[in-house]
Design a protein around this motif. Structure first.
Motif, PDB file in Angstrom:
ATOM      1  N   THR A 502       0.332  -7.048  -5.240  1.00  0.00           N
ATOM      2  CA  THR A 502       1.149  -6.249  -6.167  1.00  0.00           C
ATOM      3  C   THR A 502       2.551  -6.103  -5.605  1.00  0.00           C
ATOM      4  O   THR A 502       2.875  -6.632  -4.533  1.00  0.00           O
ATOM      5  CB  THR A 502       0.512  -4.867  -6.417  1.00  0.00           C
ATOM      6  N   ALA A 512      -2.487  -3.582 -11.057  1.00  0.00           N
ATOM      7  CA  ALA A 512      -3.382  -3.950  -9.957  1.00  0.00           C
ATOM      8  C   ALA A 512      -4.580  -2.999  -9.885  1.00  0.00           C
ATOM      9  O   ALA A 512      -5.705  -3.418  -9.611  1.00  0.00           O
ATOM     10  CB  ALA A 512      -2.616  -3.943  -8.639  1.00  0.00           C
ATOM     11  N   GLN A 516      -8.507  -3.937 -10.182  1.00  0.00           N
ATOM     12  CA  GLN A 516      -9.534  -3.512  -9.233  1.00  0.00           C
ATOM     13  C   GLN A 516     -10.719  -2.874  -9.956  1.00  0.00           C
ATOM     14  O   GLN A 516     -11.884  -3.136  -9.609  1.00  0.00           O
ATOM     15  CB  GLN A 516      -8.936  -2.515  -8.235  1.00  0.00           C
ATOM     16  N   TRP A 529      -5.378  -4.783  -0.194  1.00  0.00           N
ATOM     17  CA  TRP A 529      -4.227  -4.938  -1.076  1.00  0.00           C
ATOM     18  C   TRP A 529      -3.044  -5.442  -0.248  1.00  0.00           C
ATOM     19  O   TRP A 529      -2.899  -5.095   0.936  1.00  0.00           O
ATOM     20  CB  TRP A 529      -3.833  -3.607  -1.703  1.00  0.00           C
ATOM     21  N   VAL A 559      -0.709   3.328  -3.263  1.00  0.00           N
ATOM     22  CA  VAL A 559      -1.614   2.243  -2.873  1.00  0.00           C
ATOM     23  C   VAL A 559      -2.391   2.624  -1.625  1.00  0.00           C
ATOM     24  O   VAL A 559      -3.619   2.484  -1.564  1.00  0.00           O
ATOM     25  CB  VAL A 559      -0.825   0.940  -2.637  1.00  0.00           C
ATOM     26  N   ALA A 564      -6.295   1.419  -2.003  1.00  0.00           N
ATOM     27  CA  ALA A 564      -6.681   0.341  -1.094  1.00  0.00           C
ATOM     28  C   ALA A 564      -7.449   0.847   0.118  1.00  0.00           C
ATOM     29  O   ALA A 564      -7.100   1.868   0.711  1.00  0.00           O
ATOM     30  CB  ALA A 564      -5.439  -0.414  -0.636  1.00  0.00           C
TER      31      ALA A 564
END
Length: 598
Positions: A502, A512, A516, A529, A559, A564
């Motif tokens: 991303t 993204a 997922q 990620w 993120v 992640a």
């Protein structure tokens, strides 16, 4: 701005995620309202931040924007529209059909096509019901339906007969099962879209080769179905000034943007085109939005945070992920993400680094640009490179489906099947079939795979028996009890590592996260990620880039804290990362910068 000259009643902004559609749509709506017009701004973007932009709550009903006289807004939640749409179709058969059949129908209705068609189902009334918009001079949409969706809506009726006979392959026609009663309204909506006197389509892109290629495809697809009155806006162009030319990174960005614009695809060259400069501030609030189109002075800049700069520097680089991959000694490494985020380059970088560490590696890609294969060929003894031609594989798959599922269809049914096979899902399936031929190598070496299918497509493949169930049936007939299908291999974290790629921007991160969720529904847990092309991770003295770096931080935090399990931050590169030395630098988290101008 040329796209603002004599605007018609309807304006649609379309383009890839993260190019600035919503900001431009909002700024346009403010501009038109400032001319004394009554304007309705409509968002159908799943990543919409219109409420944040205007700093007030906006919902599914028309609401006046308090700070802008004459402007109202409406947000259509495409996910909620898709849920309601699925319920209308699946509800009547739940408890009547077997559970596995109902689950198959639900999965067919869970992809991007359903979401887009459901959103179109919602806002089509704004194009056809004059009472809904009678009080407005302009209606501005921050998204537009794709050519594929519009062609689907133009197809003849008889969906039920087609769906009953379509037992092979993934289908995008399933979402149309609930549209039969509204075909006249859709025909009127499509006619409005094609009428240049009523509608203007604004294609939004960045000064990057990948996004310009993407918008050229969109232009051709829409023009082919009669939506030919289009304007092009190149958004976020770095200003060519003394400060930028004196900074190594900024000067390199200037060169890349200049080269991309010089090589703009031929179909776009004849379009009326505007360039909108890169802004050094978040496009939130009226001062920022007015500055975007040059109607007022610039918005005040936020102060940089030294603590955030140090925090970014402490994040792992791509090399840390390669350390984890190398520990297994072999396996399948899949890079997934939306177009334009840099999957091909990162796949090549990972493959090069693994090969440098002595592992045998097969890098395979379906990137139409084969420059990586040409750059890497023969450069490393442990590295084999292959390229899958999506056009060849897709045509092979199309012919197979037409010869099997389409052999007994009438003219209308075959027309629908042929349109279905022009959907994005078809290419994913066809390319994955080709990828599947090299997956088995991952038991003895690393296979690094670029451009992978979405979780929705994988689930459709599994549901239709194209892979997993088909192979299981054959194995059962032959008495084989232990076997591994591609789907089983993808679901096994010991055999497959999925890396989601991303950018540190709102829309790419949301896309993204949706990917997922799709993968998790397919039983595939992403391993890590990668946040690519980060200005925050690079060195720059240019004020506009430093401010852009500051604005990446909330997305980097999102993120790291919410999405992640593992994350790597890759800096934007001063030079295109082509060739072994630059790819090695990319893995190490460095930027191979040119000498600074004197």
């Amino acid at each position: 701005m040329r796209f603002l000259d004599q605007p018609p009643r309807y304006l649609f902004f379309t383009g890839k995620g993260g190019v600035g559609k919503t900001s431009l749509a909002c700024a346009t709506a403010i501009h038109l309202a400032g001319l004394g017009r009554k304007v309705l701004l409509v968002s159908t973007d799943p990543a919409s931040n219109v409420a944040q932009v205007f700093e007030q709550e906006i919902g599914s009903r028309v609401a006046p924007i308090k700070a802008v006289a004459g402007l109202s807004a409406l947000e259509i939640d495409p996910q909620e529209a898709a849920r309601a749409y699925r319920d209308r179709i699946v509800g009547p058969v739940r408890g009547i059909l077997p559970d596995d059949v109902v689950r198959g129908i639900e999965e067919q209705l869970s992809g991007a096509c359903t979401t887009e068609i459901a959103a179109f189902d919602e806002f089509t009334g704004l194009l056809t019901d004059t009472q809904l918009t009678s009080g407005f001079d302009h209606v501005v949409f921050d998204t537009a339906p794709t050519g594929h969706t519009i062609r689907l809506l133009q197809l003849p009726a008889a969906w039920s007969g087609f769906l009953a006979s379509n037992t092979e392959g993934a289908s995008c026609l399933g979402p149309l099962a609930g549209l039969q009663k509204q075909r006249e309204q859709y025909s009127a909506a499509v006619a409005a879209l094609a009428d240049a006197a009523r509608t203007r389509l604004v294609l939004v892109a960045r000064a990057q080769a990948s996004t310009l290629r993407e918008v050229a495809r969109t232009h051709a697809e829409l023009a082919a179905i009669g939506l030919s009155r289009q304007f092009l806006v190149i958004n976020g162009v770095l200003a060519d000034d003394a400060e930028a030319r004196a900074d190594g990174l900024a000067a390199a960005v200037l060169r890349r943007e200049r080269d991309a614009l010089a090589a703009i695809p031929e179909p776009l060259r004849g379009l009326p085109t505007d360039h909108v400069p890169l802004m050094p501030f978040n496009l939130v609030g009226l001062p920022a939005l007015r500055a975007l189109l040059g109607t007022t002075g610039s918005s005040p800049l936020e102060a940089s945070s030294a603590a955030r700069v140090h925090a970014v520097a402490a994040l792992p680089n791509l090399g840390s992920l390669v350390d984890g991959l190398a520990a297994d000694g072999h396996g399948l490494v899949m890079l997934m993400g939306k177009g334009g985020v840099g999957k091909t380059t990162l796949a090549a970088a990972i493959a090069v680094e693994l090969a440098r560490r002595g592992f045998p590696v097969h890098l395979t890609t379906s990137d139409p640009a084969a420059h990586l294969a040409e750059t890497l060929e023969g450069s490393l003894g442990n590295l084999a490179v292959s390229r899958i031609d999506p056009l060849v594989e897709t045509e092979r798959y199309r012919q197979h489906v037409l010869e099997t599922s389409g052999k007994d269809l009438d003219t209308h049914g075959r027309a629908m099947l042929e349109e279905d096979l022009r959907s994005p899902c078809t290419e994913e399936i066809a390319v994955f079939q080709a990828f599947s031929r090299v997956i088995r190598e991952a038991g003895k070496k690393f296979v690094v795979m670029d451009t992978a299918p979405t979780g929705h497509t994988l689930l459709l493949l599994d549901a239709t028996g194209a892979y997993h169930k088909e192979i299981a049936r054959h194995m059962d007939k032959s008495g084989v009890t232990h076997f591994t299908t591609p789907m089983m291999q993808l679901q096994d974290p010991k055999q497959t590592k999925v890396l989601i790629v991303t950018l540190a921007e709102t829309t790419p991160v949301l896309e993204a996260a949706n990917l997922q969720a799709d993968l998790r529904r397919a039983g595939i847990e992403p391993w890590a990620w990668i946040i690519n092309n980060s200005v925050a991770a690079a060195r720059t003295d240019a004020a506009v880039l430093r401010r852009r770096a500051e604005q990446e931080w909330p997305q980097i935090e999102a993120v790291r804290e919410h999405h992640a399990r593992r994350v790597a931050l890759v800096p934007v590169q001063a030079e295109e990362p082509i060739g072994v030395s630059r790819l090695v630098a990319l893995v190490a988290g460095q930027s191979k910068e040119p000498a600074r101008p004197a």
